[in-house]
Design a protein around this motif. Structure first.
Motif, PDB file in Angstrom:
ATOM      1  N   LEU A   2       0.806  -1.221   0.000  1.00  8.46           N
ATOM      2  CA  LEU A   2       0.000   0.000   0.000  1.00  8.46           C
ATOM      3  C   LEU A   2       0.838   1.270   0.000  1.00  8.46           C
ATOM      4  N   LEU A   3       2.150   1.132  -0.078  1.00  6.35           N
ATOM      5  CA  LEU A   3       3.019   2.298   0.070  1.00  6.35           C
ATOM      6  C   LEU A   3       2.723   3.417  -0.931  1.00  6.35           C
ATOM      7  N   PRO A   4       2.474   3.114  -2.214  1.00  8.26           N
ATOM      8  CA  PRO A   4       2.146   4.230  -3.121  1.00  8.26           C
ATOM      9  C   PRO A   4       0.902   5.007  -2.675  1.00  8.26           C
ATOM     10  N   LEU A   5      -0.119   4.302  -2.146  1.00  9.59           N
ATOM     11  CA  LEU A   5      -1.332   4.974  -1.682  1.00  9.59           C
ATOM     12  C   LEU A   5      -1.062   5.788  -0.414  1.00  9.59           C
ATOM     13  N   VAL A  13      -2.590  -8.207  17.170  1.00  8.18           N
ATOM     14  CA  VAL A  13      -3.851  -8.065  16.456  1.00  8.18           C
ATOM     15  C   VAL A  13      -4.670  -6.899  17.023  1.00  8.18           C
ATOM     16  N   GLY A  14      -4.530  -6.641  18.329  1.00  9.10           N
ATOM     17  CA  GLY A  14      -5.199  -5.484  18.907  1.00  9.10           C
ATOM     18  C   GLY A  14      -4.705  -4.184  18.298  1.00  9.10           C
ATOM     19  N   VAL A  15      -3.374  -4.058  18.168  1.00 13.00           N
ATOM     20  CA  VAL A  15      -2.809  -2.865  17.530  1.00 13.00           C
ATOM     21  C   VAL A  15      -3.215  -2.823  16.059  1.00 13.00           C
ATOM     22  N   GLY A  16      -3.287  -3.989  15.435  1.00 10.43           N
ATOM     23  CA  GLY A  16      -3.664  -4.048  14.031  1.00 10.43           C
ATOM     24  C   GLY A  16      -5.047  -3.470  13.757  1.00 10.43           C
ATOM     25  N   LEU A  17      -5.933  -3.560  14.749  1.00  6.91           N
ATOM     26  CA  LEU A  17      -7.263  -2.982  14.582  1.00  6.91           C
ATOM     27  C   LEU A  17      -7.267  -1.469  14.778  1.00  6.91           C
ATOM     28  N   LEU A  18      -6.179  -0.928  15.364  1.00  6.45           N
ATOM     29  CA  LEU A  18      -6.057   0.527  15.541  1.00  6.45           C
ATOM     30  C   LEU A  18      -5.337   1.194  14.374  1.00  6.45           C
ATOM     31  N   GLY A  32      -4.241  -5.215  -1.633  1.00  5.63           N
ATOM     32  CA  GLY A  32      -4.196  -4.611  -2.960  1.00  5.63           C
ATOM     33  C   GLY A  32      -5.582  -4.438  -3.560  1.00  5.63           C
ATOM     34  N   TRP A  33      -6.391  -5.507  -3.538  1.00 11.25           N
ATOM     35  CA  TRP A  33      -7.718  -5.443  -4.143  1.00 11.25           C
ATOM     36  C   TRP A  33      -8.692  -4.625  -3.301  1.00 11.25           C
ATOM     37  N   VAL A  34      -8.628  -4.789  -1.975  1.00  8.66           N
ATOM     38  CA  VAL A  34      -9.526  -4.014  -1.109  1.00  8.66           C
ATOM     39  C   VAL A  34      -9.214  -2.527  -1.217  1.00  8.66           C
ATOM     40  N   ALA A  35      -7.914  -2.189  -1.241  1.00  6.78           N
ATOM     41  CA  ALA A  35      -7.523  -0.782  -1.333  1.00  6.78           C
ATOM     42  C   ALA A  35      -7.977  -0.157  -2.641  1.00  6.78           C
ATOM     43  N   TRP A  95      -6.810   2.344   1.433  1.00  4.73           N
ATOM     44  CA  TRP A  95      -5.815   1.588   2.193  1.00  4.73           C
ATOM     45  C   TRP A  95      -6.230   1.360   3.641  1.00  4.73           C
ATOM     46  N   ARG A  96      -7.053   2.228   4.200  1.00  2.00           N
ATOM     47  CA  ARG A  96      -7.449   2.049   5.601  1.00  2.00           C
ATOM     48  C   ARG A  96      -8.358   0.826   5.771  1.00  2.00           C
ATOM     49  N   VAL A  97      -9.319   0.681   4.879  1.00  2.86           N
ATOM     50  CA  VAL A  97     -10.176  -0.502   4.927  1.00  2.86           C
ATOM     51  C   VAL A  97      -9.352  -1.762   4.651  1.00  2.86           C
TER      52      VAL A  97
END
Length: 427
Positions: free
Chosen positions: A58-61, A112-117, A181-184, A189-191
């Motif tokens: 996601l770096l370009p985004l 995973v907790g941080v991953g949700l933040l 990649g596909w979701v972004a 990129w946040r979703v």
């Protein structure tokens, strides 16, 4: 310093089987518990790599939203791997005292907790800080998993078992990048990062439910003097030092290539959309195969022969990616991925067999070197791309592969010298 004096667990390979009445209860392919253990650690590997490299595709985004260059955006990857590298040794000490499964479970829960933040980061600075915390939390996984396998799996099956764990890493790396990649492309990129967090939660829960309780773990000491003594022992071992350097150099190549490849493929002459760029990471499946077959490769070629083949394959892939043809670039990525995962599986399993005590610390030092290599590859590879284009990133990778070959040659010479100096028993 002897293993007994350090209070660390003693390698079951270093003592007579007669002194180990429960040695036959260690897991082996086809035996009870082996599949559950393999699948549990496979899922842990999936979660670890999916989270650790979740921003890489996601770096370009991210660059576009926050208005930063590739080098600055790459810190969202380097901070995570750097945090892991710094905390893997302390986490391994906790696993020596409180158990491998306990530390792995706690590490995944925090990560995973941080991953949700992470998807809610308001700035590039906050995003980098959260990623560093996430990487530090994940530090409890790699070394503890390797030590768990070294204690719970029979020696002849160790390379295969670690190869399956590394295969989980490759699947995690691939699926995380593919999904983001596909979701972004559709929702941003946040979703995309939120979706990786949800997947990691599912993997973490399944891991805890499936992993068998350890049967051969012996608690060690948390005293700093004991830990430093064990670390000093490992760093004083020439073989372990070579393996640590090899892991770092392989990961320098891999980190640099996969941090920068998104920029190259979204720019001319390829100009691919974000979803297609994410799909490029399907080549990680090649890494799944090469890592899981590393045991057979070592059986045929020996450890050093397998490392030569892995290095040569990686170098060939790097050179192919210089082409302006997309099929050749993809073939080059396939070769880089196959060579990297094979080399990593061979080197990391060799650490587990070479360490005669303090296996968690031995594995932690390898992981620390490995992820330092990832951080260096990410930042230096991005800087080289900014300065000299893709050729600059490839140059960094080739230099790292030459380092792997040089160290392996030095190991071969050292082995020959040791063999000549060993007295031959009289007949």
């Amino acid at each position: 310093m002897s293993p007994a004096s350090t209070g660390a667990s003693i390698s079951v390979d270093a003592v007579s089987p007669a002194l180990l009445p429960d040695a036959d209860t260690r897991l082996t392919p086809g035996g009870p518990g082996y599949r559950r253990m393999s699948f549990a650690l496979f899922l842990a590997g999936v979660a670890t790599f999916a989270l650790l490299y979740s921003t890489q595709a996601l770096l370009p985004l991210i660059s576009g939203e926050f208005g930063v260059a590739a080098g600055e955006a790459s810190w969202t990857v380097a901070a995570a791997t750097g945090g892991l590298a710094l905390f893997v040794l302390p986490m391994s000490a906790l696993s020596e005292r409180f158990g491998r499964r306990t530390v792995m479970t706690a590490s995944l829960a925090v990560a995973v907790g941080v991953g949700l933040l992470v998807p809610f980061a308001p700035s590039i600075g906050v995003l980098v800080v959260l990623r560093a915390v996430q990487g530090a939390a994940l530090a409890g996984l790699p070394a503890s998993a390797t030590a768990y396998l070294a204690e719970e799996v029979r020696p002849q099956a160790l390379v295969t078992a670690i190869g399956l764990f590394v295969a989980g890493n490759s699947v995690g790396g691939m699926s995380g990048r593919l999904i983001t990649g596909w979701v972004a492309q559709e929702w941003g990129w946040r979703v995309a990062l939120a979706s990786v967090g949800v997947i990691a939660v599912a993997c973490a829960v399944a891991f805890r439910l499936l992993l068998p309780a350890p049967r051969h773990f012996r608690p060690g000491s948390l005293r700093p003097r004991v830990l430093l003594g064990t670390v000093r022992d490992h760093l004083g071992d020439p073989l372990l030092r070579r393996l640590y350097a090899i892991g770092a150099l392989f990961m320098t190549v891999f980190g640099g290539v996969y941090t920068v490849i998104g920029y190259r493929l979204t720019e001319a002459p390829f100009s691919l959309p974000q979803g297609i760029v994410g799909s490029v990471f399907l080549v990680y499946l090649v890494g799944t195969v090469s890592a899981s077959t590393a045991g057979r490769l070592v059986g045929r070629l020996g450890r050093r022969g397998a490392l030569y083949l892995a290095g040569g394959t990686t170098a060939a892939g790097l050179l192919l990616t210089l082409a302006a043809s997309l099929p050749l670039v993809l073939l080059g990525l396939v070769l880089i991925t196959a060579g990297f995962f094979a080399g990593h599986a061979v080197a990391s399993s060799a650490v587990g067999r070479a360490a005669t005590h303090g296996r968690a610390q031995a594995a932690a030092l390898y992981q620390s070197a490995y992820y330092i290599g990832s951080s260096v590859g990410s930042t230096v590879g991005a800087a080289a791309f900014h300065a000299g284009g893709w050729a600059g990133t490839v140059t960094v990778g080739i230099l790292a592969v030459l380092g792997v070959v040089t160290i392996t040659v030095a190991g071969s010479r050292a082995a020959r010298v040791a063999a000549r100096s060993t007295p031959v028993a009289a007949h």
